[in-house]
Design an enzyme around this catalytic site. Structure first.
Site, PDB file in Angstrom:
ATOM      1  N   LEU A 282      41.272 111.026  48.722  1.00  9.45           N
ATOM      2  CA  LEU A 282      42.575 111.696  48.656  1.00  9.45           C
ATOM      3  C   LEU A 282      43.431 111.403  49.879  1.00  9.45           C
ATOM      4  O   LEU A 282      42.924 111.292  50.989  1.00  9.45           O
ATOM      5  CB  LEU A 282      42.368 113.211  48.528  1.00  9.45           C
TER       6      LEU A 282
ATOM      7  N   HIS B 122      48.162 112.810  47.022  1.00 12.02           N
ATOM      8  CA  HIS B 122      47.375 113.718  46.169  1.00 12.02           C
ATOM      9  C   HIS B 122      47.589 115.172  46.590  1.00 12.02           C
ATOM     10  O   HIS B 122      47.690 116.069  45.744  1.00 12.02           O
ATOM     11  CB  HIS B 122      45.877 113.410  46.308  1.00 12.02           C
TER      12      HIS B 122
ATOM     13  N   ARG C  40      44.009 102.718  47.897  1.00  9.04           N
ATOM     14  CA  ARG C  40      43.637 101.321  48.161  1.00  9.04           C
ATOM     15  C   ARG C  40      44.242 100.798  49.472  1.00  9.04           C
ATOM     16  O   ARG C  40      43.851  99.722  49.921  1.00  9.04           O
ATOM     17  CB  ARG C  40      44.050 100.422  46.997  1.00  9.04           C
TER      18      ARG C  40
END
Ligand code: PAF
Length: 283
Positions: A36, A40, A191
């Site tokens: 997260l 998020h 990512r």
């Protein structure tokens, strides 16, 4: 503050939520794959405003990864995720195993995401959106939320989830939360942690191309595409796609289009595939 509860099974989650619903509580779901970041947490903050009980699911869904994608190395950080979720007031973390979600092996029954799923992200990731909608649909059935929060960062995902909800008359609302960016403009993504220092700079090609597109928007589509492409060129990054779509249909707009549109970009920076998007108004 009540401590967050980690729930690994469907049976336990359903029982806890049934109790809360009997007491009149509304439920919001924030589906995630963990690792997260602030983006998020913003979804969870919004969910907190919208419902009495906030469930965050953390599940790296094998069904939405292709055979050569990063399922095995996708970052998993449950302890850090739970600590972060404590700070934003999530109530329940649904963190099932793969065997809990797919007890009979990979689902034979899947949601077919339709023709838009073959475009853009779907063109490079065949089957990705069927796998995504299948797990989102399972999560909706397990949690039965009144509302679910998704990030605008994954614009095609949001379009397809909203379309599934309409097409299948699913009884919940979808709340779309704006993309959270680093100070220099890079859209937050789990990512991003794969990027080397050099790649982190090159990754700015995506957000800079969107800013260039916005600056050129009054001059029409051709100018938008040329300016956005030049921003990629300045970073020596090759876009995987750079396309301007109609937000209502998610199909590319025509050459003379005017009004609201969405610019979608994707590129591989080193070994990391990144996506971003922005709303523009074509003049
Ligand atoms: O956006 C994601 O993280 C995933 O696609 C989702 C919605 C959690 C489904 O696995």
């Amino acid at each position: 503050m009540a401590r967050i509860r980690i729930v690994p099974t469907v049976v336990e989650l359903r029982a806890l939520l049934a109790d809360r619903r009997r007491a009149g509580s509304t439920v919001a779901l924030v589906p995630t794959m963990g690792a997260l970041h602030e983006g998020h947490l913003e979804l969870v903050r919004r969910a907190r405003e919208l419902a009495d009980v906030v469930v965050v699911s953390i599940f790296v869904n094998p069904l939405q990864f292709g055979p050569n994608e990063d399922f095995d190395r996708y970052p998993r950080a449950l302890d850090a995720d739970v600590a972060a979720l404590e700070t934003v007031g999530a109530d329940l973390v649904f963190a099932p195993s793969v065997a809990e979600m797919y007890p009979d092996g990979p689902s034979q029954t899947r949601v077919a995401a339709g023709p838009i799923a073959a475009l853009y992200e779907g063109a490079s990731r065949p089957g990705h959106f069927d796998g995504m909608l299948t797990v989102v649909s399972k999560l909706f059935h397990i949690v039965q939320p009144d509302i679910a929060c998704f990030g605008q960062k994954d614009a095609q995902q949001v379009y397809l989830v909203q379309r599934m909800v309409r097409d299948l008359d699913l009884p919940l609302g979808i709340e779309v939360v704006p993309t959270v960016r680093e100070v220099d403009g890079l859209a937050m993504s789990s990512r991003n942690r794969y990027l080397s220092d050099e790649e982190r700079v090159a990754a700015l090609a995506l957000s800079e191309s969107l800013r260039a597109a916005d600056r050129a928007s009054a001059d029409g589509l051709a100018e938008v595409l040329a300016e956005a492409d030049a921003a990629f060129g300045a970073h020596d990054v090759q876009p995987d796609y750079l396309v301007v779509v109609d937000p209502a249909t998610f199909l590319p707009v025509g050459d003379d289009a005017t009004g609201e549109a969405v610019v979608l970009v994707a590129a591989r920076v080193g070994a990391t595939r990144l996506i971003d998007n922005a709303r523009i108004t074509l003049g």
